[in-house]
Every structure is written in C-alpha cells, then in structure tokens.
Design a protein around this motif. Structure first.
Motif, PDB file in Angstrom:
ATOM      1  N   CYS A  82       0.841  -1.203   0.000  1.00  0.00           N
ATOM      2  CA  CYS A  82       0.000   0.000   0.000  1.00  0.00           C
ATOM      3  C   CYS A  82       0.874   1.250   0.000  1.00  0.00           C
ATOM      4  CB  CYS A  82      -0.932  -0.018   1.206  1.00  0.00           C
ATOM      5  SG  CYS A  82      -2.185  -1.323   1.087  1.00  0.00           S
ATOM      6  N   ASN A  83       2.086   1.100  -0.493  1.00  0.00           N
ATOM      7  CA  ASN A  83       3.028   2.211  -0.514  1.00  0.00           C
ATOM      8  C   ASN A  83       2.562   3.311  -1.463  1.00  0.00           C
ATOM      9  OD1 ASN A  83       5.641   3.352   0.257  1.00  0.00           O
ATOM     10  ND2 ASN A  83       6.133   3.103  -1.906  1.00  0.00           N
ATOM     11  N   GLN A  84       2.661   4.548  -0.987  1.00  0.00           N
ATOM     12  CA  GLN A  84       2.312   5.718  -1.792  1.00  0.00           C
ATOM     13  C   GLN A  84       3.577   6.502  -2.098  1.00  0.00           C
ATOM     14  OE1 GLN A  84      -0.930   6.916  -3.015  1.00  0.00           O
ATOM     15  NE2 GLN A  84       0.652   7.887  -4.218  1.00  0.00           N
ATOM     16  N   ARG A  85       3.953   6.552  -3.354  1.00  0.00           N
ATOM     17  CA  ARG A  85       5.105   7.343  -3.781  1.00  0.00           C
ATOM     18  C   ARG A  85       4.658   8.768  -4.081  1.00  0.00           C
ATOM     19  NH1 ARG A  85       9.703   4.278  -5.008  1.00  0.00           N
ATOM     20  NH2 ARG A  85       9.278   2.048  -4.995  1.00  0.00           N
ATOM     21  N   PRO A  86       5.603   9.675  -4.231  1.00  0.00           N
ATOM     22  CA  PRO A  86       5.232  11.060  -4.562  1.00  0.00           C
ATOM     23  C   PRO A  86       4.414  11.122  -5.851  1.00  0.00           C
ATOM     24  CG  PRO A  86       7.543  10.937  -3.936  1.00  0.00           C
ATOM     25  CD  PRO A  86       7.047   9.514  -4.056  1.00  0.00           C
ATOM     26  N   GLU A  87       3.579  12.160  -5.951  1.00  0.00           N
ATOM     27  CA  GLU A  87       2.718  12.331  -7.124  1.00  0.00           C
ATOM     28  C   GLU A  87       3.540  12.254  -8.402  1.00  0.00           C
ATOM     29  OE1 GLU A  87      -0.449  15.524  -8.927  1.00  0.00           O
ATOM     30  OE2 GLU A  87      -0.064  15.499  -6.767  1.00  0.00           O
ATOM     31  N   GLY A  88       3.012  11.515  -9.359  1.00  0.00           N
ATOM     32  CA  GLY A  88       3.680  11.344 -10.639  1.00  0.00           C
ATOM     33  C   GLY A  88       4.531  10.085 -10.715  1.00  0.00           C
ATOM     34  N   GLU A  89       4.832   9.474  -9.576  1.00  0.00           N
ATOM     35  CA  GLU A  89       5.599   8.222  -9.560  1.00  0.00           C
ATOM     36  C   GLU A  89       4.638   7.056  -9.399  1.00  0.00           C
ATOM     37  OE1 GLU A  89       9.081   7.925  -7.065  1.00  0.00           O
ATOM     38  OE2 GLU A  89       9.267  10.108  -7.017  1.00  0.00           O
ATOM     39  N   ASP A  90       4.797   6.054 -10.264  1.00  0.00           N
ATOM     40  CA  ASP A  90       3.920   4.892 -10.238  1.00  0.00           C
ATOM     41  C   ASP A  90       4.161   4.078  -8.963  1.00  0.00           C
ATOM     42  OD1 ASP A  90       1.889   3.448 -11.356  1.00  0.00           O
ATOM     43  OD2 ASP A  90       3.215   2.176 -12.545  1.00  0.00           O
ATOM     44  N   CYS A  91       3.079   3.571  -8.400  1.00  0.00           N
ATOM     45  CA  CYS A  91       3.184   2.749  -7.198  1.00  0.00           C
ATOM     46  C   CYS A  91       1.902   1.926  -7.044  1.00  0.00           C
ATOM     47  CB  CYS A  91       3.406   3.613  -5.963  1.00  0.00           C
ATOM     48  SG  CYS A  91       2.059   4.755  -5.621  1.00  0.00           S
ATOM     49  N   CYS A  92       1.941   0.978  -6.136  1.00  0.00           N
ATOM     50  CA  CYS A  92       0.769   0.129  -5.921  1.00  0.00           C
ATOM     51  C   CYS A  92      -0.436   0.928  -5.437  1.00  0.00           C
ATOM     52  CB  CYS A  92       1.108  -0.991  -4.946  1.00  0.00           C
ATOM     53  SG  CYS A  92       2.230  -2.226  -5.649  1.00  0.00           S
ATOM     54  N   ALA A  93      -0.212   1.893  -4.546  1.00  0.00           N
ATOM     55  CA  ALA A  93      -1.333   2.688  -4.026  1.00  0.00           C
ATOM     56  C   ALA A  93      -2.028   3.462  -5.137  1.00  0.00           C
ATOM     57  CB  ALA A  93      -0.864   3.624  -2.926  1.00  0.00           C
ATOM     58  N   SER A  94      -1.256   3.972  -6.087  1.00  0.00           N
ATOM     59  CA  SER A  94      -1.870   4.723  -7.186  1.00  0.00           C
ATOM     60  C   SER A  94      -2.634   3.810  -8.144  1.00  0.00           C
ATOM     61  CB  SER A  94      -0.818   5.535  -7.951  1.00  0.00           C
ATOM     62  OG  SER A  94       0.053   4.686  -8.678  1.00  0.00           O
ATOM     63  N   ARG A  95      -2.436   2.519  -8.015  1.00  0.00           N
ATOM     64  CA  ARG A  95      -3.146   1.535  -8.837  1.00  0.00           C
ATOM     65  C   ARG A  95      -4.292   0.860  -8.087  1.00  0.00           C
ATOM     66  NH1 ARG A  95       1.710  -1.657 -12.018  1.00  0.00           N
ATOM     67  NH2 ARG A  95       2.588   0.167 -13.052  1.00  0.00           N
ATOM     68  N   GLY A  96      -4.611   1.359  -6.899  1.00  0.00           N
ATOM     69  CA  GLY A  96      -5.784   0.859  -6.192  1.00  0.00           C
ATOM     70  C   GLY A  96      -5.541  -0.187  -5.123  1.00  0.00           C
ATOM     71  N   SER A  97      -4.314  -0.361  -4.685  1.00  0.00           N
ATOM     72  CA  SER A  97      -4.025  -1.425  -3.721  1.00  0.00           C
ATOM     73  C   SER A  97      -4.687  -1.224  -2.361  1.00  0.00           C
ATOM     74  CB  SER A  97      -2.519  -1.593  -3.534  1.00  0.00           C
ATOM     75  OG  SER A  97      -1.954  -0.440  -2.949  1.00  0.00           O
TER      76      SER A  97
END
Length: 102
Positions: free
Chosen positions: A12-27
């Motif tokens: 469920c890691n959230q990277r800075p805006e603009g960086e792809d991560c699991c949280a930005s994909r709905g984890s």
C-alpha cells in the motif's frame, strides 16, 4: 505452527505524485476489500487468514502486488474479481492462481 494459516500482505506504498506505485493503482481499496471478504467468509483469526497492509514490497512494475505467506507466493491483483479468485482458490482451496502469480 504459525499463528495464521495464511498471512497476506498488500503493498500500500504511496510514492510522490507522478511516480507509479501500488497505491496509485488501487491497492489500498483492494486490501480493504480483501480484509472485509475474509471476515465475511469467516476466515479471519487465529489458525485462519490475516490481511495486512505493507510498505513498499519493491515490485511496483507488477502492482498492485500482494504476497501470501508462508507459501511465499506473489500475486498481482488488478480488481476485486482477482482478489476473490485468490481468496477462493489459494486461501480456501490451496491452489495457486497461476494467471495472477508474479
């Protein structure tokens, strides 16, 4: 013997805006859904299944990512139907879901 039969960690890691991560994909939503489904199915608790959030699992390109221990099986789950399949096949029936395995 392990306290839980299966321990499932969702990245469920959230990277800075603009960086792809699991949280930005709905984890985060998928982890919450899995936790609720496990409880609804009566699979929650000692000797059964535990669903947890994890920090970065370092598999961002495959995300959303989850890992099932002690089986050491890594999955990508894109939507709730994938989570349902992992619960039904792997956690309830002991069959690895090859199409989602990474």
């Amino acid at each position: 013997m392990s306290y839980f039969k299966h321990h499932v960690f969702f990245c469920c890691n959230q990277r800075p805006e603009g960086e792809d991560c699991c949280a930005s994909r709905g984890s985060v939503e998928l982890q919450t859904y899995a936790k609720d489904r496990i409880a609804a199915l009566g699979l929650k608790g000692q000797g059964k299944v535990r669903i947890n959030k994890a920090g970065c699992l370092d598999r961002c390109d495959d995300g959303p990512v989850l890992v099932v221990y002690p089986d050491n099986v890594w999955y990508t789950a894109i939507d709730k139907s994938d989570v349902d399949e992992i619960i039904s096949e792997h956690l309830q029936n002991g069959r690895i879901v090859e199409r989602l395995k990474i």
